[in-house]
Structures are given as C-alpha cells and as structure tokens.
Design a protein around this motif. Sequence first.
Motif, mmCIF file in Angstrom:
data_model
loop_
_atom_site.group_PDB
_atom_site.id
_atom_site.type_symbol
_atom_site.label_atom_id
_atom_site.label_comp_id
_atom_site.label_asym_id
_atom_site.label_seq_id
_atom_site.Cartn_x
_atom_site.Cartn_y
_atom_site.Cartn_z
ATOM 1 N N LEU A 149 -69.686 54.644 15.322
ATOM 2 C CA LEU A 149 -68.652 54.995 16.298
ATOM 3 C C LEU A 149 -67.678 53.837 16.512
ATOM 4 O O LEU A 149 -66.473 54.027 16.594
ATOM 5 N N GLU A 150 -68.224 52.608 16.574
ATOM 6 C CA GLU A 150 -67.347 51.460 16.848
ATOM 7 C C GLU A 150 -66.342 51.200 15.725
ATOM 8 O O GLU A 150 -65.408 50.431 15.885
ATOM 9 N N GLN A 151 -66.517 51.846 14.588
ATOM 10 C CA GLN A 151 -65.581 51.631 13.488
ATOM 11 C C GLN A 151 -64.373 52.571 13.525
ATOM 12 O O GLN A 151 -63.447 52.417 12.739
ATOM 13 N N LYS A 167 -63.374 63.469 16.560
ATOM 14 C CA LYS A 167 -62.687 63.847 17.802
ATOM 15 C C LYS A 167 -63.588 63.830 19.027
ATOM 16 O O LYS A 167 -63.121 63.627 20.134
ATOM 17 N N ASN A 168 -64.894 64.015 18.815
ATOM 18 C CA ASN A 168 -65.781 63.996 19.987
ATOM 19 C C ASN A 168 -66.428 62.632 20.194
ATOM 20 O O ASN A 168 -67.387 62.491 20.948
ATOM 21 N N SER A 169 -65.912 61.629 19.494
ATOM 22 C CA SER A 169 -66.421 60.254 19.594
ATOM 23 C C SER A 169 -67.939 60.205 19.500
ATOM 24 O O SER A 169 -68.620 59.656 20.373
ATOM 25 N N LYS A 170 -68.463 60.805 18.461
ATOM 26 C CA LYS A 170 -69.927 60.791 18.297
ATOM 27 C C LYS A 170 -70.358 59.601 17.448
ATOM 28 O O LYS A 170 -69.604 59.109 16.612
ATOM 29 N N GLU A 171 -71.590 59.217 17.656
ATOM 30 C CA GLU A 171 -72.175 58.113 16.892
ATOM 31 C C GLU A 171 -72.640 58.650 15.536
ATOM 32 O O GLU A 171 -72.866 59.859 15.381
ATOM 33 N N LEU A 193 -64.743 65.658 11.972
ATOM 34 C CA LEU A 193 -66.169 65.454 12.249
ATOM 35 C C LEU A 193 -66.506 66.157 13.558
ATOM 36 O O LEU A 193 -65.770 66.052 14.540
ATOM 37 N N LEU A 194 -67.602 66.891 13.535
ATOM 38 C CA LEU A 194 -67.992 67.611 14.759
ATOM 39 C C LEU A 194 -69.223 66.976 15.380
ATOM 40 O O LEU A 194 -70.060 66.421 14.668
#
Length: 900
Positions: free
Chosen positions: A823-825, A850-854, A899-900
């Motif tokens: 996620l941090e990338q 879009k959902n800021s998932k790891e 990405l979901l």
Amino acid sequence: MAGYEFLDDKGTFRLSNPDLTSYLYFPIANESGVMSSVTPTLGGDCKMGQNTFLLAPVSSEDLHNNKSSRNFWCNVKGKGIWSATGRSAKQEAVLFSKEKEDTVLEAGMMWHKIKRVSKEYGITSEITSFVPYTKDTVELMIVTLKNSGAEPVTFTPTAAIPIYGRSADNIRDHRHVTSLLHRVEVTKEGVILNPTLTFDERGHQKNSVVYGVFGAAMEGEKPIGFYPVAEDFIGEGGNFENPKAVQDDDIPYMTEGFKIDGYEAFGGIRFTENTLAVNEEAAYVIILGFGTSKENLEETVKPFLSINFCKKALEETMAYWRKKLNITYKTGKKDFDSWMQWVNFQPILRRIYGCSFLPHHDYGKGGRGWRDLWQDCLALLLMNPSGVQEMLFDNFAGVRVDGSNATIIGTKQGEFIADRNNITRVWMDHGMWPFLTTYLYIMQSGDINLLLKENTYFKDPQAVRGEEKDDLWKPADGNLLRTSLGEEYRGSLLEHMLIQHLTAFYDVGEHNHIRLRGADWNDALDMAKDRGESVAFTFMYGANLEQMAELLLTLDVLGTHKLLLLKEIALLLSDNPELYDSPVKKQELLFDYCRKCKHTVSGDKLQVSCKELADNLKNKAAWIKNHIRKTEWITDKDGYSWFNSYYDNNGRAVEGDNAKGVRMMLTGQVFAIMSHTADEEQVKDIMSAADAYLYDESIGGYKLNTDFHELKTDLGRMFGFAYGSKENGAVFSHMAVMYANALYQRNFVPEGYKVINSLYRHLCDFSKSRIYPGIPEYVGDNGRGLYHYLTGSASWLLLTVLNEMFGIKGELGGLKLEPKLLLEQFDKDKQASVEFIFADRKLKVAYHNKNSKEYGAYQIGSIAIDGNQSDCDKNHWVINRNILDNLDSNNLHLITVELL
Ligand code: G1P
C-alpha cells in the motif's frame, strides 16, 4: 551531512560539497570505447582499454593519493594561483576550515558538472565533463569561469593534464623506460603523444594509439602556448598541485612545431590573459583524445574545438542516454523511482566497462565472466529486447560437451577463446545461468523454438570437467567440437542446456550434492576443490531441470513430440533411483560420458520423446529436492532452522552450531527458497534465522554470512577477507537482491520488500553509504558502498522490481499481471505505474488501488488497454500476445489495472 536531491525523474541529482567525501567517482563513457572515471576534483582516469590509458590508471586509494588530475589553473592578478578544480596545495589546506570553497555537483547519465565558488578570488568555475555518445574517441571538459566577485578580475588560465599514454601494466613496471618511448609534439591546438613502441604483457610492439590533450577558448580562440613535458611544467621542486609554470614566467611555454622525445608527456595549455567584468563569463574547452594517427586524432578533435559544438554534443549525449533508459516507474516513493533510473543504467555501464576500469575495479582487463555475460542479458531482455535472441544463441557456443564452458570471452559476440595459460578452473554454478536467462527470454517472447536451434560447442584441451587434458587436441584444430570424421558438431540449444544440467547432476561429492570444484557464484569459495560441495547451487540445478521438463511438455503440446540429441547423452539419461543414491556410481557414469566425448563425439543422433525426456528430468529434479530436504535441514541450539549451503574440503557441513559461533550463509537460503525446495514453513524458519543472524539495518540489511572467526583454508579465500567485507559477510547486494527476488516469488511480499527497502534506504542515505545514486557491489561494515556501478546486482534488482514488485512478467509471450506492491508504494492518487517495452511495444501499466488496500487484500478487478476493457481470464490475468501484437508500435499504450 546533507545528501543528494533528485532534480527530475530521470535520475539527475545535485550534491553539495562532494569533495568532503572520499572515494567518490563517477563514470563517463561511450560505446566507442572511451571509459573515464571522474572525481569531484576531476581526478580519476581515462582509457580505451588495459593498454591504452590516456590518464594514468587509478585504484580507489589513488583517488586521494594522486596529484595527477584534470587541473585547470588561473593565475589571478594580484592574488596568485587558483585551481578551478580545487586541486591546489593551498585550497586543500583549507578544506576543513570555514574558508573551504563551496562546491556543488550536478550529474546525470554520462555527464558530470561541478561548480566551485571562490570568494577569495572572486571566481566561480563550472566544469562539465562528458564523453560524447558518438563514435568520437574523446573526453570533453567545458570550463566556464565567471566573475562572481565585486570588481573586475584579470587572470591567466592554464589547463594542466598529465598524459600517461601507455598500458596500465607500466604504472610501476618500466614506468620510466616507457617514457623514453614517448614522442611528443606541439600543434596549434594541443599536445600530441605518439609513443614509438608499447611495452606490456603482449611483448614489445609498434604503437598504434596516439594520445592528445587539446584546448580552445571562447569561439575558436586558440591557446597561446603549451607545456608538453611534465618536469618542465612542475619546475624543480614543484608538483602537480603546486606547479611552478603557472606562477613563474621563467618557465617558457612552447608553440606549434615543438617536438621532444623521451619525457613524461604533459597536456599543459596556456590561454591568453583575460579580464572579466563583474558577472561576466569566459568559457574554454579541453579535449582529451585518442586516435590511430596524428591526422586521425586531429580530425576527430577538430569539431570539438568549438564551444558551441561541445554544448550541442552535451545536449545530444544527455538525450541519447535518457532514451536508453526505457523503464520508468512512478510510485508513492518518488526518490526510489529516480534512484532506480541509476540501477537501470548500471547494466549499460557494465557492458561498456566490463568488470574492470572503475577505481574499485582495479583488476581484470575489461572482459566479463561467463556468469556476468548471462546475467547482463537479463537486464537487456527487459530494456532492449531486440537483438537478444541472437546474443543468447551466440553465447551458447561457449559450452563444452562436458557441460563446463569457456571462461575467456572474446570481444566479438559469441567469440570464446582458449585459455593460453591452460588454467583449469570450473565454476560449478556456470552451467545453470544460461537456462535461467533463456527461460526468461522464452517467457517474454514466446519464442520457444529457440530451444531447437542448433549451435556449435566449444573445444579446447580442457576435458572431463577440468579433470583431464585432451592431448590429441592441437591449437590448429580450432575451438569447435568435431565429430570423429572431423566435421563440426552442432546440437540444439536445448541439448546444450541438457548437457550442462545432466553432467552437473552426476558430478557429485561424497554427500551426493554437486561438487563445488573451482567455486560457485561466490568466487571466493575457491579452496575446496577436492571435497567441497555446493548445496546452494544444487538447489538451482534441480529447479532448472524441473522447468526444463515443463518447457519440453509445452513443446510437445505445440507439436514437437520428438527431439534429436547427441547419441552419447543416452548415458546421462539413465533413470534409476539406485544410481541416484550412489555418488560413486554417478561419478563413474559421468567419467564414462566425458571420456567418450573427450576428443571428438560420434555425431550420431538419438531420438527421444519430449514427454519421456520431461519425465526423466522431473525424476532427477525430484530426487535432488528430496535428498536435500532429507539431509541438509539444520536446527541450531537456539532452535533456529535453515539449510546448510556448503561442504568444505574436509567433507564437513559448513553451517550450524560451532564452538566459534553460529555459522549461517545466505546463499543456500536464497536458492532453497527460489527453487521451491523449502516449503512455506521452512521459508518462515529461514527468514527468522536470517533476521536473527544476518540482518543489520545499520548497513543495509542482510549480510552474506555470519562471522566464522576462522581462516577457513579448506573452503575459500573469502575467509582471508576481513569479516564484513566483500564475500565475507558484507551486505553483498547481488545475493541480498536475489533473496528479495526469491521471497517475492514465493509471495512473501512484505518480507521481500523489507530486503530491498533496507538496502535502498541505506544506499540513498549519502551520509552513510557515501556513494552516488545506484547500487554498489556491497556495503562494508562501516556502511560505505563499495565497487559502485559495475555489479550484477543491478540486473537482478531491475528484474525484481519489474517482474516481482510490479508483477509484470512474460508468460510464453503473453503479459502476465500480478502486482505485489505494498500500500505504501501507491501515490496519493492511489496509483503506481511503470513504462517499459514488451512485445516491441511501449507500454505503461498503471495500477489503481482505489480502495487503498494492502497487498494480499486487493486483487485485480479489470484490465483496460487504451480505455478498452480486456477480456482476460479472471483467475489468471494474462494479456495474450496477439492482442499486444495488434497494438501499433509507435505509440505508448496505457494498460489500466483496477484493483479491488
Ligand atoms: C561479483 C561478480 C560475480 C560474482 C560475485 C560473487 O559480483 O561479478 O560474478 O558472482 O562477485 O563472488 P558483482 O560485482 O557482479 O555483484
């Protein structure tokens, strides 16, 4: 201490006061053979090869020890002499005081600009060094002097560059006698050195390289005179940092037509006195050139005597190298993206410099080794895939029929040379790199038929994997393997790789792992020739056999059901567990095969079915895996577990508990993981052990081994190196990056990221690593990066970032997408993207999280190419080759991945 900052996304950076750091050097070179290294005070060297150094060769210690440099003096009226490069006794004396002059470096691929501000003299110098990308064999310095004071300044400029003009061998050996060979001549624009003969390891030969240093001021203004002899320039008692000629009119300068024989040559160029009003500038160009004759050299240099022409050449050179860097990243870690540009550039540098010719790389003569040859292709495959097929094909001509290979690589592609000194050394890992590279090529391109193309084998007196000599072979027979009828023998590339792997499979020591022989990847494990074994690389031979079997099955599906192989290989195809369990029987079989092929081969072919061959290889691969799993998994007294990587020359396992401390080596772990021999639980155990015994955040992460506290002469010279340096326990980038790669491959993503990130964070912290952006061969125990630029780790890092982190991989020509980004990338727009070349198309893959998932929580939802939804299989996101082939090849195509 402030570090460097990136000025754009192409890696251009700025660093203040680089002259307050030792051992810094920067490469500038071109593909026509000019190779230079430049330091912040314009030390370093310039050469076209081992025997043609224009500036005397420098090792890292010479960088602070050597007064020879590319100096540029100003004798300032009323104030005395000042070096625009900072190389004067006086400026050095105040380096650590507040009178130190401010310096700022700006650099990009193949150009280096250093600015120096002198308050005392009221002058600011800016010197740009580069080697034009063209066929011209010159190095250029554009020198700009600006009046940055409050009143007019009058000065007399003198460029001062010693011309060494001979082989690196003569730096001590016959240094003086070779100066007697010098024939020096002054022309209108410069000093030309044309030695009569060359004295070096090749014997005494007529010289064929002419050297020169030339200069011009402003537009076309010629120098007024020259100092062509070093001893005249320095004056009695003087030296290059306090030369008499620039401060004393008693030493006359020479003019066009002056000739002198038998002295150390010097490119001293006196320009006319100049007065600059406040803020006014003057510019000069200095050219260091190589030629095949005086006329050729003058012809080459001529256009560069114009400053405008040089400035244009600089622009074009910058653009040329930028264009070569055709992989660019955009993530939430902007500095990482820029830093990676240098990593991408490093394989190009290694192709130019080989493994020699930068100050730490003070060995070799420019050639690359077998391993490097194949690994450098990895980066090429990603950056510039066209032409690689040919290169791969040609390189197979270096394989011997006993599975070993030529170790001296010629200058022409596919040219391999017999070792004149008849040194027998077999590196046991050599056989497995060609497959790794060829596999990547096939996956990227889908060109599986390459396996069936036929090439020759290398032949020289070395036989039976270095154990025997072929006394029947004569140099006149040439370096191609022949049949008993004297015909050239050719076999498919697949056959070459089969031979490499099958011979290795039987070439085992007493513990039934492949013998270490001369060494493996770790060149410094070179003292266990008789009983040493490398479990580390046995893993990889096993994994390759398995993948080779898969390729055979693919061939079968695609309609190639049968193959023709050299008849003698039948022996190696024995498939019998009893045989596999017996090291003695394996060695006998191997010797039997090798002796049959010792001088010539039958040339007869044997037909085998792809399916049967695949089964055969799978059995061998499975045997290796089981055997290692059964015998090499160790647990120490503290309960940590990992695989033993080596056996020493006394037949003892190397790792585990020891009275002198726990012994663990990273290499075996990397390949246990990469080869899928370690199961998931074992990978976890290995990671804990590596974290406990090998990890040191303060020097960039994972070290190559623990301290053995022993000069282990039954394993290798590495134990003679101080612990924490080079192959003995340094953070050795190549293996650390391969560790990351292996972890990513096994979906241990945060752990893989940790390996790369700790290395990167250390290296980009200039106050600790003290190197310019990029990856060095290793980080020493004091945190300094060493052997910068020319390291195979760059190819592996490039591969790991693109293939694993971004998850962009070839799958038999299709493009597989499997992002492993944390996620941090992702950036603030929740995007991470990369531009690259694939299927001869310029592509940009943009992941949108879009959902800021790891990582682990997201999955691919959809893929669109240039805005059109693509109908990939939802469980296996591969864009088929035909879709890519249908995209036009001129424009950049955007592949958006939700990405979901
Ligand atoms: C160097 C050699 C490489 C060798 C390694 C370990 O690594 O080039 O072939 O395997 O040392 O001995 P590099 O400098 O390429 O990272």
